[in-house]
Design a protein around this motif. Structure first.
Motif, PDB file in Angstrom:
ATOM      1  N   SER A  29      22.101  36.225  45.258  1.00  0.00           N
ATOM      2  CA  SER A  29      21.246  36.327  46.034  1.00  0.00           C
ATOM      3  C   SER A  29      19.982  35.511  46.094  1.00  0.00           C
ATOM      4  CB  SER A  29      20.976  37.795  46.562  1.00  0.00           C
ATOM      5  OG  SER A  29      20.232  38.368  45.528  1.00  0.00           O
ATOM      6  N   VAL A  30      19.722  35.369  44.579  1.00  0.00           N
ATOM      7  CA  VAL A  30      18.441  34.554  44.252  1.00  0.00           C
ATOM      8  C   VAL A  30      19.171  33.490  43.234  1.00  0.00           C
ATOM      9  CG1 VAL A  30      16.077  34.227  43.448  1.00  0.00           C
ATOM     10  CG2 VAL A  30      16.649  36.186  45.140  1.00  0.00           C
ATOM     11  N   HIS A  31      19.024  32.365  43.311  1.00  0.00           N
ATOM     12  CA  HIS A  31      19.476  31.247  42.451  1.00  0.00           C
ATOM     13  C   HIS A  31      18.925  30.110  42.322  1.00  0.00           C
ATOM     14  CE1 HIS A  31      23.598  29.283  40.598  1.00  0.00           C
ATOM     15  NE2 HIS A  31      22.552  29.131  39.791  1.00  0.00           N
ATOM     16  N   LEU A 129      18.806  33.081  37.887  1.00  0.00           N
ATOM     17  CA  LEU A 129      19.447  33.742  39.091  1.00  0.00           C
ATOM     18  C   LEU A 129      19.549  35.332  38.705  1.00  0.00           C
ATOM     19  CD1 LEU A 129      23.453  33.360  39.017  1.00  0.00           C
ATOM     20  CD2 LEU A 129      22.221  32.864  37.076  1.00  0.00           C
ATOM     21  N   SER A 130      19.572  35.828  40.070  1.00  0.00           N
ATOM     22  CA  SER A 130      19.560  37.386  39.981  1.00  0.00           C
ATOM     23  C   SER A 130      20.811  37.739  39.507  1.00  0.00           C
ATOM     24  CB  SER A 130      19.427  37.776  41.264  1.00  0.00           C
ATOM     25  OG  SER A 130      20.012  37.360  42.565  1.00  0.00           O
ATOM     26  N   ALA A 131      21.200  38.950  38.953  1.00  0.00           N
ATOM     27  CA  ALA A 131      22.484  39.327  38.414  1.00  0.00           C
ATOM     28  C   ALA A 131      23.316  39.768  39.238  1.00  0.00           C
ATOM     29  CB  ALA A 131      22.068  40.698  37.271  1.00  0.00           C
ATOM     30  N   ASP A 132      23.197  39.805  40.632  1.00  0.00           N
ATOM     31  CA  ASP A 132      24.162  40.383  41.612  1.00  0.00           C
ATOM     32  C   ASP A 132      25.429  39.674  41.845  1.00  0.00           C
ATOM     33  OD1 ASP A 132      23.201  38.862  44.350  1.00  0.00           O
ATOM     34  OD2 ASP A 132      21.580  39.159  43.062  1.00  0.00           O
ATOM     35  N   ARG A 133      25.276  38.210  41.560  1.00  0.00           N
ATOM     36  CA  ARG A 133      26.553  37.518  41.758  1.00  0.00           C
ATOM     37  C   ARG A 133      27.083  37.526  43.370  1.00  0.00           C
ATOM     38  NH1 ARG A 133      25.866  39.903  36.544  1.00  0.00           N
ATOM     39  NH2 ARG A 133      26.665  38.326  35.077  1.00  0.00           N
ATOM     40  N   SER A 135      26.923  36.208  47.100  1.00  0.00           N
ATOM     41  CA  SER A 135      26.638  35.306  47.760  1.00  0.00           C
ATOM     42  C   SER A 135      27.802  34.658  48.592  1.00  0.00           C
ATOM     43  CB  SER A 135      26.078  33.937  47.080  1.00  0.00           C
ATOM     44  OG  SER A 135      25.962  32.751  47.747  1.00  0.00           O
ATOM     45  N   GLU A 136      27.496  34.065  49.782  1.00  0.00           N
ATOM     46  CA  GLU A 136      28.776  33.522  50.636  1.00  0.00           C
ATOM     47  C   GLU A 136      29.424  32.208  49.923  1.00  0.00           C
ATOM     48  OE1 GLU A 136      27.608  32.614  54.399  1.00  0.00           O
ATOM     49  OE2 GLU A 136      27.482  34.685  55.033  1.00  0.00           O
ATOM     50  N   CYS A 137      28.627  31.868  48.953  1.00  0.00           N
ATOM     51  CA  CYS A 137      28.972  30.460  48.263  1.00  0.00           C
ATOM     52  C   CYS A 137      30.021  30.864  47.072  1.00  0.00           C
ATOM     53  CB  CYS A 137      27.877  29.629  47.731  1.00  0.00           C
ATOM     54  SG  CYS A 137      26.761  29.116  49.088  1.00  0.00           S
ATOM     55  N   VAL A 138      30.160  32.230  46.719  1.00  0.00           N
ATOM     56  CA  VAL A 138      30.949  32.539  45.654  1.00  0.00           C
ATOM     57  C   VAL A 138      32.527  32.906  46.266  1.00  0.00           C
ATOM     58  CG1 VAL A 138      31.827  34.321  43.924  1.00  0.00           C
ATOM     59  CG2 VAL A 138      29.285  33.695  44.356  1.00  0.00           C
ATOM     60  N   LYS A 139      33.121  31.589  46.347  1.00  0.00           N
ATOM     61  CA  LYS A 139      34.248  31.485  47.205  1.00  0.00           C
ATOM     62  C   LYS A 139      35.707  31.748  46.494  1.00  0.00           C
ATOM     63  CE  LYS A 139      32.270  28.344  50.478  1.00  0.00           C
ATOM     64  NZ  LYS A 139      32.147  29.348  51.612  1.00  0.00           N
ATOM     65  N   HIS A 140      35.649  31.635  45.147  1.00  0.00           N
ATOM     66  CA  HIS A 140      36.814  31.919  44.575  1.00  0.00           C
ATOM     67  C   HIS A 140      36.565  32.149  42.944  1.00  0.00           C
ATOM     68  CE1 HIS A 140      35.882  28.046  42.792  1.00  0.00           C
ATOM     69  NE2 HIS A 140      36.122  27.548  43.977  1.00  0.00           N
ATOM     70  N   ARG A 141      37.634  32.484  42.199  1.00  0.00           N
ATOM     71  CA  ARG A 141      37.481  33.190  40.995  1.00  0.00           C
ATOM     72  C   ARG A 141      36.641  32.241  39.960  1.00  0.00           C
ATOM     73  NH1 ARG A 141      43.004  34.804  37.764  1.00  0.00           N
ATOM     74  NH2 ARG A 141      43.409  32.766  38.160  1.00  0.00           N
ATOM     75  N   LYS A 142      36.737  31.037  39.953  1.00  0.00           N
ATOM     76  CA  LYS A 142      36.263  30.007  39.300  1.00  0.00           C
ATOM     77  C   LYS A 142      34.600  30.171  39.481  1.00  0.00           C
ATOM     78  CE  LYS A 142      35.607  25.297  37.602  1.00  0.00           C
ATOM     79  NZ  LYS A 142      36.070  23.899  37.875  1.00  0.00           N
ATOM     80  N   HIS A 143      34.203  30.319  40.829  1.00  0.00           N
ATOM     81  CA  HIS A 143      33.064  30.546  40.926  1.00  0.00           C
ATOM     82  C   HIS A 143      32.227  31.447  40.544  1.00  0.00           C
ATOM     83  CE1 HIS A 143      32.906  27.964  44.797  1.00  0.00           C
ATOM     84  NE2 HIS A 143      32.813  27.140  43.876  1.00  0.00           N
ATOM     85  N   TYR A 144      32.808  32.717  40.636  1.00  0.00           N
ATOM     86  CA  TYR A 144      32.510  34.006  40.017  1.00  0.00           C
ATOM     87  C   TYR A 144      32.644  34.177  38.863  1.00  0.00           C
ATOM     88  CZ  TYR A 144      32.146  39.218  39.135  1.00  0.00           C
ATOM     89  OH  TYR A 144      31.739  40.260  38.647  1.00  0.00           O
ATOM     90  N   ASN A 145      33.509  33.707  37.959  1.00  0.00           N
ATOM     91  CA  ASN A 145      33.782  33.748  36.600  1.00  0.00           C
ATOM     92  C   ASN A 145      32.749  32.815  35.860  1.00  0.00           C
ATOM     93  OD1 ASN A 145      35.549  36.072  36.405  1.00  0.00           O
ATOM     94  ND2 ASN A 145      37.543  34.534  35.735  1.00  0.00           N
ATOM     95  N   SER A 146      32.361  31.810  36.309  1.00  0.00           N
ATOM     96  CA  SER A 146      31.512  30.937  35.780  1.00  0.00           C
ATOM     97  C   SER A 146      30.255  31.436  35.521  1.00  0.00           C
ATOM     98  CB  SER A 146      31.190  29.763  36.640  1.00  0.00           C
ATOM     99  OG  SER A 146      30.717  29.846  37.709  1.00  0.00           O
TER     100      SER A 146
END
Length: 206
Positions: A29-31, A129-133, A135-146
């Motif tokens: 949410s904050v990055h 960045l905030s710890a919440d991860r 965001s609408e921009c987290v669209k797939h596993r690679k985005h999240y796992n990074s």
């Protein structure tokens, strides 16, 4: 390029050594991103750039400033939801008189500072960045796992060996797990996203 030509929706601050910007494709949410302006080092991989102890110390000090800014932004956005900020919010809202404003929740503990084992762009950059991860921009596993696995290397962990960095680059295809409760969603990214929305609300209320 000249950072002063961009407005505050993009550039947070800049000086001769660093530029701090909002990430165009935020994964929380904050990055924000901290970009060193050193012509000598700004195109190096973090593994190489941070072998320079003096430079690493300089980046850590600057990242701490940006971390503070991000923490204040989080408190401004979410303090009214947070149980730990209840007394502080009551004073701010004029509901309670106090000689001093309560400190409230330590939002700096909710801020991550680090780099990717395999950075996505050539210019050296540090994620703050905030710890919440969340965001609408987290669209797939690679985005999240990074940002939710060892692929994300905390700035405090440097110096890191090449062997360790190589190991960390291999984790992007791991199962997706909730950063907050640890629940394993396997390869069900959509289910994880639904879960993260709930965790985001719970995290704000802590």
């Amino acid at each position: 390029s000249n950072p002063s030509k961009y407005d505050s929706s993009r550039v947070i601050y800049h000086d001769a050594s660093f530029v701090a910007i909002h990430d165009l494709y935020p994964k929380s949410s904050v990055h924000t991103l901290l970009l060193p302006r050193s012509a000598k080092l700004n195109l190096l991989h973090p593994l190489d750039a941070f072998n320079d102890a003096a430079f690493l110390a300089e980046v850590r000090a600057e990242a701490a400033k940006l971390k503070y800014i991000v923490a204040k932004d989080l408190q401004r956005r979410y303090g009214r939801f947070s149980k730990q900020d209840e007394k502080r919010e009551a004073v701010l809202n004029g509901e309670v008189d106090a000689d001093e404003l309560p400190v409230g929740r330590d939002w700096e503990k909710e801020v991550l500072v680090g780099v990717h084992a395999g950075p996505s762009m050539n210019h050296l950059h540090v994620h703050v960045l905030s710890a919440d991860r969340y965001s609408e921009c987290v669209k797939h596993r690679k985005h999240y796992n990074s940002f939710a696995t060892d692929f994300f290397v905390g700035l405090e962990e440097f110096p890191v060996t090449e062997e360790e960095m190589r190991r960390r680059r291999s984790v992007l295809k791991q199962d997706v797990k909730c950063w907050r409760c640890g629940q394993n969603f396997g390869n069900k990214f959509k289910k994880l996203k639904e879960h993260l929305a709930l965790e985001f609300e719970a995290w704000k209320k802590e």
